[in-house]
Scaffold this active site. Structure first.
Site, PDB file in Angstrom:
ATOM      1  N   SER A 116       0.859  -1.190   0.000  1.00 48.88           N
ATOM      2  CA  SER A 116       0.000   0.000   0.000  1.00 48.88           C
ATOM      3  C   SER A 116       0.889   1.231   0.000  1.00 48.88           C
ATOM      4  CB  SER A 116      -0.912  -0.008   1.223  1.00 48.88           C
ATOM      5  OG  SER A 116      -0.130   0.251   2.367  1.00 48.88           O
ATOM      6  N   LYS A 117       0.237   2.379  -0.048  1.00 49.51           N
ATOM      7  CA  LYS A 117       0.970   3.643  -0.159  1.00 49.51           C
ATOM      8  C   LYS A 117       2.039   3.810   0.901  1.00 49.51           C
ATOM      9  CE  LYS A 117      -2.321   6.626  -2.374  1.00 49.51           C
ATOM     10  NZ  LYS A 117      -3.590   7.205  -2.030  1.00 49.51           N
TER      11      LYS A 117
END
Ligand code: GLU
Length: 473
Positions: free
Chosen positions: A238-239
């Site tokens: 994820s980010k």
């Protein structure tokens, strides 16, 4: 043998991310490997969340990765007539029905099922009513109430689902928009897709889709569900693990061939080989070698592979990719001998194109700014004499071949009694501003006599206190 037809069907609700790119790549490679076809389909039935900007971003990323398609892009939003026709087919064959239960009634059914300890589900109230179309009616698919649906997955093996665990799911909403599982199947059937490689977040959808294939009398494609890409902490990527968008890696200076080489290895292997050219991947890629365990995204490994690809590329092949990074630094480069020679010296020491651009500045800019620490350590009065002698020697040297340069340095070493290392480092700082650079002879030969002499003069003046030229570093 049947021609392999694969697809990549992104939902345009954001940029193309690392996991999506890997899925696209696997399908593309498999199609190219088997001389089949690769189809691009934009799954934009979720009109509220789909945007043109996302569609453009996906095209841009695929273009950068050089993942090309043989048919499409098809947009689901332009295929509503086809979906309507297939819904009617299912209703006519008794495999789907209209349902007029209200949201409140459905909620009550779910609560009842949960109270019994079952999964929340639709209870089939309208299943046998034979209702016609009314403004509030949805269309539900009649899921067989008994039996097992087995997903024969080429990656995960067989996965069995009990049909009574599934409820009669909605295939068309009351506003006449068809739902995801249904449109995917209609598209895959009508586009003759026979191989579906996708993320294993879709495994739960597959039994529903298989039942739709059966109801439509269509042969099943081959399914392969790829484990998700994880971050180093083993959580789904994820980010917070870094950039997710594929084009962010382009902008950081990764080569597309290096990026696909890294992506493919996140879930596929060919012995323990790490480095692959694009052509080699096409030659050896097979879905049989997609692994069952999740790939872990590691930026350092990506950098190492990128460095290998930079090193393997011909200097001329790097000019175009390097241009935007040079431009960012205010330098326009053109293909030619000078730039080729520059790139050749930087290739073995560059992890990214951005790094290469940064390291190349002294080849293009005359106003060398010394790194403060480098100047303090190496541009000291003790080197005035060797720098002056070197300037004199180089000024009178007719030839700038490596041999001639060696001779000039040798004579400076002889007259000062200094070793090459003691002279080379101050010269490096004088010519580049830094303590790390390509070989000193290479640099001198490339930047040429005039600029070398200017820079040596400037270093002398700097040491004598006549010139100020340090940057923070
Ligand atoms: N549109 C889906 C997604 O972006 C892909 C579905 C599929 O591969 O069947 O996750």
């Amino acid at each position: 043998m049947q021609k392999i037809i694969t697809r990549f069907p992104p939902s345009p609700t954001g940029y193309l991310h690392v996991g999506g790119a890997r899925t696209a790549l696997f399908n593309w490679l498999y199609a190219r490997h088997s001389q089949g076809e690769f189809i691009l389909r934009i799954e934009d039935t979720d009109i509220k969340r789909s945007t043109q900007a996302s569609v453009d971003a996906i095209f841009e990323a695929l273009e950068w990765l050089k993942i090309d398609w043989d048919a499409g892009p098809f947009f689901q939003s332009q295929r509503f007539d086809i979906y309507r026709e297939y819904i009617q087919k299912l209703i006519d064959s008794g495999n789907a029905y209209h349902c007029t239960c209200t949201p409140e009634e459905i909620e009550a059914m779910r609560q009842k099922a949960m109270a019994r300890g079952d999964k929340p589900r639709y209870d089939g109230t309208c299943r046998e009513k034979g209702l016609g179309k009314t403004p509030d009616a949805v269309v539900r698919f009649k899921v067989p109430q008994r039996g097992t649906t087995v997903v024969e997955d080429v990656i995960k093996g067989n996965i069995a689902f009990q049909n009574d665990e599934l409820d009669d799911f909605v295939i068309c909403r009351s506003d006449e928009t068809p739902t995801y599982n249904f449109v995917v199947v209609v598209d895959d059937i009508t586009m003759n897709i026979n191989t579906i490689i996708r993320g294993d977040d879709h495994v739960m959808n597959t039994p529903k889709q298989i039942l739709l294939y059966h109801a439509l009398g269509s042969p099943l494609p081959t399914f392969g569900h790829v484990p998700m890409v994880l971050g180093k902490d083993k959580a789904r990527l994820s980010k917070r693990h870094g950039a997710m968008s594929v084009t962010a890696y382009r902008d950081m200076g990764y080569l597309p061939d290096a990026f696909i080489n890294y992506l493919v290895r996140l879930g596929w292997s060919h012995g323990d080989q790490e480095f692959f050219t694009r052509d080699e991947l096409i030659r050896v890629f097979d879905i049989k070698n997609i692994g069952r365990s999740a790939g872990v995204f590691d930026i350092e490994k990506l950098q190492a592979i990128n460095a290998d690809h930079i090193q393997a590329a011909g200097p001329g092949d790097l000019v175009e990719p390097l241009k935007p990074f040079m431009k960012e630094l205010g330098i326009e480069i053109e293909a030619g001998d000078y730039v080729d020679r520059v790139i050749k010296t930087l290739k073995p020491r560059s992890k990214t194109l951005a790094g290469m651009a940064d390291a190349s500045l002294f080849y293009f800019k005359n106003d060398i700014v010394y790194e403060e620490k480098a100047a303090r350590k190496f541009l000291k009065p003790a080197v005035l004499e060797p720098l002056r002698l070197l300037a004199e020697g180089l000024a009178s040297s007719a030839d700038f071949s490596e041999k001639a340069l060696e001779d000039v340095f040798k004579s400076v070493m002889d007259s000062t009694g200094l070793k090459l290392g003691k002279i080379a480092q101050p010269v490096r700082v004088a010519l580049t501003g830094k303590t790390a650079s390509p070989g000193i002879f290479e640099i001198i030969a490339i930047i040429g006599k005039d600029r070398v002499l200017q820079r040596l003069d400037k270093a002398v003046a700097f040491i004598e206190g006549k010139a100020e030229s340090t940057g923070r570093g």
